[in-house]
Scaffold this motif. Structure first.
Motif, PDB file in Angstrom:
ATOM      1  N   GLU A  67      79.781  85.117 106.230  1.00 42.80           N
ATOM      2  CA  GLU A  67      78.312  85.596 105.749  1.00 42.80           C
ATOM      3  C   GLU A  67      78.237  85.324 104.442  1.00 42.80           C
ATOM      4  OE1 GLU A  67      76.771  89.592 106.593  1.00 42.80           O
ATOM      5  OE2 GLU A  67      78.487  90.011 107.903  1.00 42.80           O
ATOM      6  N   ALA A  93      75.144  82.936 103.033  1.00 47.28           N
ATOM      7  CA  ALA A  93      74.238  83.496 101.778  1.00 47.28           C
ATOM      8  C   ALA A  93      73.995  81.988 101.073  1.00 47.28           C
ATOM      9  CB  ALA A  93      74.839  84.601 101.437  1.00 47.28           C
ATOM     10  N   LYS A 130      71.332  84.614 106.680  1.00 47.87           N
ATOM     11  CA  LYS A 130      72.092  85.715 107.211  1.00 47.87           C
ATOM     12  C   LYS A 130      72.511  85.970 108.479  1.00 47.87           C
ATOM     13  CE  LYS A 130      67.862  88.879 107.009  1.00 47.87           C
ATOM     14  NZ  LYS A 130      67.056  87.754 106.534  1.00 47.87           N
TER      15      LYS A 130
END
Length: 555
Positions: free
Chosen positions: A94, A98, A103
């Motif tokens: 994740e 980012a 996401k």
């Protein structure tokens, strides 16, 4: 052959490592001269990146032991492998997304888990290379992974570890050792999942304790007395309220009661009475009962404690003992709930419960949204500010002098006769729980989770020590051992993540549960019914705990 003037470790290590692997020098049973076996299961490192100096130290110690046992002729296995490390590995992926302004929810679950498998293969290869560089004498022909064989696993990730995990879950479910229920958990609003106590860091921070008045229902009054150690009255006044103190005013909205200690004579006249939560639309103010419980400390604060069972561990215990409903206030992001019926309707139902006119099931209480309409959808801290402002504006904050040292001023400063009256908001050091990975404040929250009924499971472990079959050294450790297992709580084994062993339970439209190793087997248990799988995954430790058997061919 001439000897080089300097030793080239890099070349020599690579040559020797290749020779060891080519000859199978570290395969299980290599060069054994006796029947006794010696097996070490490597604590599987997480596939989140590179190994660190702690891994080097730990694996060197293991290597010393297994090489020594090989020299003694034992049938030796040093089992290698890696751990899928649920939340930690998902966080790595994740974080990388980012950086691309993406996401997890931009992908389907299957797409996202494919990205995590790519991370696993990259990191897993790095880890294997590092251990080989260390010269660790592991049997690499048996390298294992705690999610091998899971649905969606790419080529090269075959294995039976996933089968072992699912089999244990189904067996324990069928024996009544695993169940789904509502309990208070550590909720991480960043990852939107429950986390374990070990993943919570309690940090001392500068905080505040607000003192508020909860008016008695119908304007009722009582004589409030305070006494010194000798029983002499030091304060006597007529009150139409009970005073409480809280470090989290936003949770007042979910109060189910106010509790005082049974021995606290100050409040004896009003035990069993109703008081009003001093926030929300005046025409729909909620009334809650004043009860007794052993938890409140008469010497701390006012001695009266608001009970918000859905958002505090101690309050949860009081609510369970007293049968007080637990009203959840926040969503998965720790914002005030915006779902459900309008506040007026919800408050009316809760009022009927407080008056004893209605009883709610645990699920019905959880579904009731008691956040006033104008506060719904706010972040918890924005809601805190709004609640404090509303109570203060209505004159229901406990007041004190501006030079009161509890406000954070200098201790011992003289009291000024004309000091301005201000709300009593104590400046206090408080222990605040933070997620060890997310670094956000953890919210204790009542949620639906899967649990192992640990109390039923630990019996054999207790009996083994009591009978002398297992001896704890030093003996003083037995007391700790017994206290731990005799007071053990249910183990929350579900996580609201995408990376991990998905829980093998399917639901029909009426909420019926069907636990089976595969969807086809679950469907056979529910002919003609449309089923939907539970989206949660298992806590990493549920699978890691099976490492010694899942790597050795079971089931």
């Amino acid at each position: 052959m001439a000897m080089d003037k300097t030793f080239d470790a890099k070349t020599a290590e690579a040559r020797l490592a290749a020779l060891w692997e080519e000859t199978g020098a570290f395969r299980a049973g290599a060069n054994k001269r006796r029947d006794e076996s010696f097996c070490v299961m490597i604590p599987p490192p997480n596939v989140t990146g590179n190994l660190h100096i702690g891994h080097a130290f730990n694996n060197t110690l293991q290597d010393i032991l297994v090489r020594w046992k090989r020299m003694q002729g034992y049938d030796v296995l040093w089992q290698p492998g890696q751990d899928h490390a649920g939340i930690a590995t998902q966080m790595v992926v994740e974080r990388e997304l980012a950086l691309q302004q993406k996401k997890r929810t931009d992908f389907t679950r299957e797409e996202f888990t494919r990205l995590v498998w790519e991370q696993k293969q990259k990191s897993g290869g790095t880890i294997i290379g590092q251990l080989k560089r260390l010269g660790c004498s592991l049997d690499w022909s048996r390298n294992a992974f705690t999610m091998s064989g899971a649905p969606g696993a790419p080529e090269g990730e075959e294995g039976n570890f996933h089968d072992a995990v699912i089999k244990v879950f189904v067996d324990m479910y069928d024996k009544g050792l695993i169940y789904r229920g509502k309990r208070l958990v550590n909720w991480d609003p960043h990852f939107e999942t429950a986390i374990s106590d070990l993943e919570v860091e309690n940090v001392e921070t500068d905080g505040h304790m607000w003192h508020f008045k909860y008016p008695l229902a119908g304007g009722e009054t009582y004589e409030y007395l305070e006494r010194d150690e000798d029983g002499n009255v030091t304060l006597r006044e007529t009150r139409d309220y009970i005073s409480i103190a809280t470090t989290r005013p936003e949770t007042m909205l979910g109060d189910g009661a106010v509790a005082v200690h049974p021995s606290d004579e100050r409040y004896a006249p009003i035990v069993g009475k109703l008081c009003e939560i001093p926030v929300g639309p005046k025409e729909h103010r909620r009334l809650i009962p004043i009860i007794t419980d052993s938890y409140p400390d008469p010497e701390f604060g006012s001695g009266a404690v608001k009970i918000t069972g859905a958002h505090d561990a101690n309050d949860y215990g009081v609510a369970k003992r007293a049968g007080i409903p637990m009203y959840r206030l926040m969503d998965t992001r720790a914002q005030m709930r915006a779902d459900g019926a309008p506040y007026a309707e919800a408050a009316e139902i809760a009022g009927a419960v407080a008056r004893g006119e209605r009883v709610l099931s645990e699920a019905e209480a959880d579904a009731l949204n008691l956040v006033p309409d104008h506060l719904r959808g706010l972040d918890r801290y924005a809601a805190r500010e709004a609640v404090v402002a509303e109570i203060t504006a209505e004159g229901l904050a406990v007041m004190t002098h501006a030079d009161d040292p509890r406000l954070g001023g200098k201790v011992g400063a003289p009291t000024l006769p004309d000091a301005e009256a201000v709300p009593l908001v104590e400046a206090k050091k408080i222990m605040q729980p933070f997620g060890d990975r997310s670094k956000v404040v953890i919210e204790p929250m009542l949620t639906d989770q899967w649990f192992v009924d640990a109390e039923k499971v630990v019996g054999p472990a207790l009996d083994a020590v009591r009978s002398g079959q297992v001896k704890i050294v030093p003996e003083s450790g037995e007391k700790t051992y017994y206290h731990w297992l005799e007071n053990i709580e249910p183990w929350c084994i579900s996580r609201q993540l995408w990376w991990g062993h998905q829980i093998p339970v399917w639901y029909d439209a009426d909420g019926g549960q069907y636990c089976a190793p595969t969807e086809a087997e679950a469907q056979a248990l529910a002919p003609g019914k449309a089923l939907k799988r539970d989206p949660d995954v298992l806590d990493t430790w549920f699978s890691s705990g099976l490492w010694p058997i899942g790597t050795l061919g079971w089931p």
